[in-house]
Design an enzyme around this catalytic site. Structure first.
Site, PDB file in Angstrom:
ATOM      1  N   SER A  27      20.239  30.245 -24.027  1.00 55.10           N
ATOM      2  CA  SER A  27      20.302  29.485 -25.287  1.00 55.10           C
ATOM      3  C   SER A  27      21.628  28.734 -25.459  1.00 55.10           C
ATOM      4  CB  SER A  27      20.121  30.423 -26.475  1.00 55.10           C
ATOM      5  OG  SER A  27      20.337  29.699 -27.672  1.00 55.10           O
ATOM      6  N   LYS A  78       9.126  34.375 -33.642  1.00 56.71           N
ATOM      7  CA  LYS A  78       9.028  33.453 -34.788  1.00 56.71           C
ATOM      8  C   LYS A  78       7.937  33.850 -35.793  1.00 56.71           C
ATOM      9  CE  LYS A  78      11.048  29.281 -32.868  1.00 56.71           C
ATOM     10  NZ  LYS A  78      10.948  27.840 -32.710  1.00 56.71           N
ATOM     11  N   ASN A  99      12.179  30.054 -38.079  1.00 61.33           N
ATOM     12  CA  ASN A  99      13.260  29.945 -37.079  1.00 61.33           C
ATOM     13  C   ASN A  99      14.631  30.202 -37.684  1.00 61.33           C
ATOM     14  OD1 ASN A  99      13.953  27.551 -38.421  1.00 61.33           O
ATOM     15  ND2 ASN A  99      14.516  26.523 -36.517  1.00 61.33           N
ATOM     16  N   ASP A 114      12.647  23.567 -37.614  1.00 63.79           N
ATOM     17  CA  ASP A 114      12.312  22.870 -36.357  1.00 63.79           C
ATOM     18  C   ASP A 114      11.784  21.459 -36.645  1.00 63.79           C
ATOM     19  OD1 ASP A 114      13.083  24.789 -34.506  1.00 63.79           O
ATOM     20  OD2 ASP A 114      11.182  25.857 -34.675  1.00 63.79           O
ATOM     21  N   ALA A 140      -1.114  20.570 -29.511  1.00 65.16           N
ATOM     22  CA  ALA A 140      -1.530  21.189 -30.779  1.00 65.16           C
ATOM     23  C   ALA A 140      -1.080  22.645 -30.835  1.00 65.16           C
ATOM     24  CB  ALA A 140      -3.048  21.082 -30.919  1.00 65.16           C
ATOM     25  N   ARG A 164      -5.497  18.842 -24.921  1.00 62.20           N
ATOM     26  CA  ARG A 164      -6.395  19.248 -23.833  1.00 62.20           C
ATOM     27  C   ARG A 164      -7.568  20.053 -24.404  1.00 62.20           C
ATOM     28  NH1 ARG A 164      -3.531  22.975 -19.456  1.00 62.20           N
ATOM     29  NH2 ARG A 164      -3.252  24.247 -21.302  1.00 62.20           N
ATOM     30  N   TYR A 238      13.989  18.504 -23.718  1.00 56.35           N
ATOM     31  CA  TYR A 238      15.330  17.961 -23.439  1.00 56.35           C
ATOM     32  C   TYR A 238      15.852  18.394 -22.077  1.00 56.35           C
ATOM     33  CZ  TYR A 238      16.736  22.397 -25.661  1.00 56.35           C
ATOM     34  OH  TYR A 238      16.868  23.717 -26.022  1.00 56.35           O
ATOM     35  N   GLY A 259      14.239  15.512 -27.035  1.00 55.13           N
ATOM     36  CA  GLY A 259      14.210  16.679 -27.915  1.00 55.13           C
ATOM     37  C   GLY A 259      15.571  17.274 -28.225  1.00 55.13           C
TER      38      GLY A 259
HETATM   39  P1  ATR Z   1       4.672  25.473 -27.951  1.00 51.30           P
HETATM   40  O1  ATR Z   1       5.110  26.537 -28.908  1.00 51.30           O
HETATM   41  O2  ATR Z   1       5.759  24.995 -27.015  1.00 51.30           O
HETATM   42  O3  ATR Z   1       3.987  24.346 -28.633  1.00 51.30           O
HETATM   43  P2  ATR Z   1       2.087  26.484 -27.202  1.00 51.30           P
HETATM   44  O4  ATR Z   1       1.837  26.920 -28.609  1.00 51.30           O
HETATM   45  O5  ATR Z   1       1.684  27.386 -26.089  1.00 51.30           O
HETATM   46  O6  ATR Z   1       3.618  26.189 -26.951  1.00 51.30           O
HETATM   47  O7  ATR Z   1       1.382  25.035 -27.007  1.00 51.30           O
HETATM   48  C1  ATR Z   1       1.414  24.356 -25.780  1.00 51.30           C
HETATM   49  C2  ATR Z   1       0.777  22.962 -25.960  1.00 51.30           C
HETATM   50  O8  ATR Z   1       0.943  22.232 -24.742  1.00 51.30           O
HETATM   51  C3  ATR Z   1      -0.715  23.008 -26.214  1.00 51.30           C
HETATM   52  O9  ATR Z   1      -1.091  21.859 -26.948  1.00 51.30           O
HETATM   53  C4  ATR Z   1      -1.284  22.942 -24.795  1.00 51.30           C
HETATM   54  O10 ATR Z   1      -2.616  22.479 -24.725  1.00 51.30           O
HETATM   55  P3  ATR Z   1      -3.866  23.515 -24.930  1.00 51.30           P
HETATM   56  O11 ATR Z   1      -3.946  23.761 -26.407  1.00 51.30           O
HETATM   57  O12 ATR Z   1      -5.035  22.792 -24.413  1.00 51.30           O
HETATM   58  O13 ATR Z   1      -3.507  24.739 -24.156  1.00 51.30           O
HETATM   59  C5  ATR Z   1      -0.344  21.937 -24.186  1.00 51.30           C
HETATM   60  N1  ATR Z   1      -0.249  22.049 -22.726  1.00 51.30           N
HETATM   61  C6  ATR Z   1       0.473  22.949 -22.022  1.00 51.30           C
HETATM   62  N2  ATR Z   1       0.313  22.756 -20.693  1.00 51.30           N
HETATM   63  C7  ATR Z   1      -0.526  21.691 -20.560  1.00 51.30           C
HETATM   64  C8  ATR Z   1      -1.083  20.998 -19.440  1.00 51.30           C
HETATM   65  N3  ATR Z   1      -0.795  21.351 -18.185  1.00 51.30           N
HETATM   66  N4  ATR Z   1      -1.915  19.950 -19.688  1.00 51.30           N
HETATM   67  C9  ATR Z   1      -2.204  19.569 -20.947  1.00 51.30           C
HETATM   68  N5  ATR Z   1      -1.714  20.202 -22.042  1.00 51.30           N
HETATM   69  C10 ATR Z   1      -0.894  21.239 -21.855  1.00 51.30           C
END
Ligand code: ATR
Length: 295
Positions: A27, A78, A99, A114, A140, A164, A238, A259
């Protein structure tokens, strides 16, 4: 006894601040927050604490008993901190994630800086305000939720979420619509290839990990040719400072933001809540962080 000078400046009145997460060894918050404390003349120190998942309640009770004045919370705590708080801000409630912990005699008050940190960074560096904007958000997950909630609370006109897993985009779109007057839409990741989308939305925000080190050649399927100088493209990543998405968007003439600004300003907003003071040399700190990141 040798004459040992107290170079740290720590004394019996020094306030303690900290970071709760696991792992925390990577961190940059301790470096940044200790600079803020020094700059603002606050007699305090900020330390990082690696806390096991099942020990978070004990950690918070112990911190409160000892009068720790404030803390940041990061992965994986969190959400887990929420049952141990005495209250929460609207943003933290809407995100279901905290956070920032602020000491009160009754317990810790939970906030989430955040999303508001990203908005503060975009306002300071790009003169960008969420009010009235039409935003295309990629992803999402938890990070997307924080950003979407902050943008909706600031009066964004519309947020279109591409993901996705489209069902997750739909869920987030419904939550945002219930929270605010912001119009929402949910689309598939493949829909990002449609050039017409970029006539509708002038701000594009990547909240996924696509493009993060070491997978620096990954990128969401954004239609790069449709971008121009009217667009602002934001990547929450970032590391690297300039993702493939930002590099290609910049080559099209679009404005870009990494970021790092979000990271810095979530810390600035937390610091303000703990101390009532605003760090002045934020750009200096950001340059120092870039140096540390690229070393
Ligand atoms: P964070 O807290 O960083 O947002 P998260 O809650 O696990 O982490 O969310 C990861 C996001 O990145 C999700 O939108 C995920 O898509 P899915 O909801 O379909 O899983 C997206 N993501 C991560 N890896 C991906 C990949 N290889 N291709 C497309 N989307 C990806």
């Amino acid at each position: 006894m040798p004459d040992v000078k107290n170079k740290s400046g720590i004394d019996a009145k020094t306030a303690l601040f900290g970071l709760l997460g696991n792992p925390v060894g990577h961190s940059m918050s301790p470096f940044m927050q200790n600079q803020f404390l020094e700059q603002c003349g606050v007699n305090g120190v900020y330390l990082a604490f690696a806390v096991e998942k099942d020990a978070i309640g004990d950690a918070i009770r112990g911190m409160h008993a000892m009068g720790v004045q404030g803390a940041n919370v990061t992965i994986p705590h969190k959400e887990a901190v929420i049952p141990h708080l005495c209250g929460m801000s609207k943003a933290a409630q809407a995100c279901g994630a905290v956070n920032t912990l602020v000491y009160t005699p009754e317990g810790y008050y939970g906030d989430n800086t955040d999303g508001s940190g990203l908005l503060a960074a975009l306002a300071a560096k790009n003169g960008w305000k969420a009010a009235g904007q039409k935003i295309l958000m990629i992803g999402a997950g938890g990070a997307a939720k924080g950003v979407a909630v902050a943008m909706a609370l600031e009066g964004a006109a519309e947020i279109c979420i591409a993901n996705r897993t489209v069902e997750k985009a739909q869920q987030l779109a419904e939550q945002i619509a219930a929270l605010s007057d912001t119009r929402t839409a949910a689309i598939s990741m493949e829909s990002l290839q449609n050039p017409d989308l970029y006539k509708e939305y002038s701000t594009i925000v990547n909240t996924t990990s696509l493009g993060m080190s070491p997978n620096v050649d990954d990128m969401a399927p954004v239609c790069i040719e449709a971008l121009n100088e009217q667009h602002l493209v934001v990547d929450l990543i970032y590391n690297p400072m300039e993702t493939k998405l930002l590099r290609l968007a910049k080559a099209q003439g679009a404005k870009t933001a990494s970021g790092l600004g979000m990271f810095v300003y979530q810390g600035v907003l937390a610091f303000e809540k703990w101390t009532g003071k605003t760090p002045e040399h934020i750009d200096d700190i950001e340059s120092q962080l870039i140096e540390r990141l690229t070393k």
